[in-house]
Design a protein around this motif. Structure first.
Motif, PDB file in Angstrom:
ATOM      1  N   LEU A  26       0.850  -1.197   0.000  1.00  0.00           N
ATOM      2  CA  LEU A  26       0.000   0.000   0.000  1.00  0.00           C
ATOM      3  C   LEU A  26       0.876   1.233   0.000  1.00  0.00           C
ATOM      4  N   SER A  27       0.458   2.257  -0.725  1.00  0.00           N
ATOM      5  CA  SER A  27       1.171   3.531  -0.723  1.00  0.00           C
ATOM      6  C   SER A  27       0.202   4.631  -0.326  1.00  0.00           C
ATOM      7  N   ARG A  28       0.721   5.605   0.380  1.00  0.00           N
ATOM      8  CA  ARG A  28      -0.118   6.722   0.825  1.00  0.00           C
ATOM      9  C   ARG A  28       0.737   7.977   0.880  1.00  0.00           C
ATOM     10  N   GLN A  29       0.162   9.085   0.456  1.00  0.00           N
ATOM     11  CA  GLN A  29       0.826  10.384   0.503  1.00  0.00           C
ATOM     12  C   GLN A  29       0.246  11.174   1.673  1.00  0.00           C
ATOM     13  N   PHE A  30       1.093  11.685   2.555  1.00  0.00           N
ATOM     14  CA  PHE A  30       0.658  12.489   3.689  1.00  0.00           C
ATOM     15  C   PHE A  30       1.178  13.913   3.531  1.00  0.00           C
ATOM     16  N   THR A  31       0.314  14.875   3.811  1.00  0.00           N
ATOM     17  CA  THR A  31       0.704  16.281   3.724  1.00  0.00           C
ATOM     18  C   THR A  31       1.342  16.684   5.048  1.00  0.00           C
ATOM     19  N   ALA A  32       2.536  16.176   5.259  1.00  0.00           N
ATOM     20  CA  ALA A  32       3.305  16.444   6.476  1.00  0.00           C
ATOM     21  C   ALA A  32       4.757  16.080   6.179  1.00  0.00           C
ATOM     22  N   PRO A  33       5.683  16.715   6.876  1.00  0.00           N
ATOM     23  CA  PRO A  33       7.093  16.366   6.658  1.00  0.00           C
ATOM     24  C   PRO A  33       7.398  14.943   7.127  1.00  0.00           C
ATOM     25  N   ARG A  34       8.428  14.388   6.528  1.00  0.00           N
ATOM     26  CA  ARG A  34       8.810  13.008   6.846  1.00  0.00           C
ATOM     27  C   ARG A  34       9.083  12.823   8.338  1.00  0.00           C
ATOM     28  N   SER A  35       9.688  13.796   8.984  1.00  0.00           N
ATOM     29  CA  SER A  35       9.984  13.652  10.419  1.00  0.00           C
ATOM     30  C   SER A  35       8.704  13.470  11.240  1.00  0.00           C
ATOM     31  N   ALA A  36       7.630  14.142  10.861  1.00  0.00           N
ATOM     32  CA  ALA A  36       6.359  14.019  11.579  1.00  0.00           C
ATOM     33  C   ALA A  36       5.706  12.664  11.323  1.00  0.00           C
ATOM     34  N   VAL A  37       5.746  12.206  10.077  1.00  0.00           N
ATOM     35  CA  VAL A  37       5.148  10.909   9.753  1.00  0.00           C
ATOM     36  C   VAL A  37       5.963   9.799  10.414  1.00  0.00           C
ATOM     37  N   TRP A  38       7.267   9.919  10.376  1.00  0.00           N
ATOM     38  CA  TRP A  38       8.131   8.950  11.055  1.00  0.00           C
ATOM     39  C   TRP A  38       7.774   8.892  12.540  1.00  0.00           C
ATOM     40  N   ALA A  39       7.637  10.057  13.174  1.00  0.00           N
ATOM     41  CA  ALA A  39       7.294  10.098  14.604  1.00  0.00           C
ATOM     42  C   ALA A  39       5.979   9.373  14.877  1.00  0.00           C
ATOM     43  N   ALA A  40       5.031   9.474  13.954  1.00  0.00           N
ATOM     44  CA  ALA A  40       3.740   8.812  14.133  1.00  0.00           C
ATOM     45  C   ALA A  40       3.880   7.290  14.141  1.00  0.00           C
ATOM     46  N   PHE A  41       4.955   6.771  13.571  1.00  0.00           N
ATOM     47  CA  PHE A  41       5.184   5.327  13.544  1.00  0.00           C
ATOM     48  C   PHE A  41       6.102   4.846  14.667  1.00  0.00           C
ATOM     49  N   VAL A  42       6.824   5.752  15.336  1.00  0.00           N
ATOM     50  CA  VAL A  42       7.801   5.302  16.330  1.00  0.00           C
ATOM     51  C   VAL A  42       7.583   5.860  17.733  1.00  0.00           C
ATOM     52  N   GLU A  43       6.766   6.877  17.888  1.00  0.00           N
ATOM     53  CA  GLU A  43       6.518   7.458  19.212  1.00  0.00           C
ATOM     54  C   GLU A  43       5.262   6.821  19.804  1.00  0.00           C
ATOM     55  N   PRO A  44       5.396   6.059  20.904  1.00  0.00           N
ATOM     56  CA  PRO A  44       4.247   5.343  21.465  1.00  0.00           C
ATOM     57  C   PRO A  44       3.006   6.194  21.691  1.00  0.00           C
ATOM     58  N   GLU A  45       3.166   7.423  22.187  1.00  0.00           N
ATOM     59  CA  GLU A  45       1.988   8.251  22.456  1.00  0.00           C
ATOM     60  C   GLU A  45       1.281   8.696  21.178  1.00  0.00           C
ATOM     61  N   ILE A  46       2.015   8.770  20.062  1.00  0.00           N
ATOM     62  CA  ILE A  46       1.387   9.113  18.783  1.00  0.00           C
ATOM     63  C   ILE A  46       0.784   7.856  18.147  1.00  0.00           C
TER      64      ILE A  46
END
Length: 149
Positions: A9-29
């Motif tokens: 699956l591919s998806r485009q997010f209107t956010a910088p890579r650092s924010a999307v990365w954080a959403a995958f690695v920060e438990p609270e996110i």
């Protein structure tokens, strides 16, 4: 023996890579978006140890029936900050006694982030359900990110 395939699956997010990365690695996110609509992440269940060999764990529960739970008990196999996160989950009942490999690649272009998720091996019979579940979860992530970007 079941026929196996791969989910991509591919998806485009209107956010910088650092924010999307954080959403995958920060438990609270992670706890705010992981899982399809109608499912939540059990409080305090998210563990992500940011290293190869680290734990990637959480428990999803159905909002209307908290008894219905789906655990993720994976081991991180790739942790390339802002570029790639991969893990292996199983074998156990929820993975159909398979070891399911999940890989998420992150690419940034013009302030947006392109995510490609790959899961393998998956039986053909679960591809439709898995695709719908991931697309639903990604919609939740998109909504979360839109609050900030």
């Amino acid at each position: 023996m079941q026929e196996m395939t791969e989910l991509v699956l591919s998806r485009q997010f209107t956010a910088p890579r650092s924010a999307v990365w954080a959403a995958f690695v920060e438990p609270e996110i992670i706890a705010q978006w992981w899982g399809p609509q109608g499912w939540t992440v059990q409080d305090g269940s998210v563990i992500l140890e940011p290293k190869v060999g680290g734990r990637h764990e959480l428990t999803m529960e159905q909002r209307d029936n908290p008894e219905a739970q789906v655990p993720l008990k994976a081991v991180v196999t790739v942790f390339d900050e802002h570029i790639c996160l991969a893990s292996a989950d199983g074998p156990h009942e929820m993975t159909l006694d398979l070891v399911i490999h999940t890989k998420v690649d992150f690419k940034e272009f013009a302030g947006q982030t392109h995510v490609t998720l790959t899961q393998t091996p998956l039986p053909y019979e679960v591809i439709d359900t898995s695709t719908k579940a991931w697309n639903s979860a990604f919609a939740k992530l998109e909504t979360l990110l839109s609050e900030y970007f």
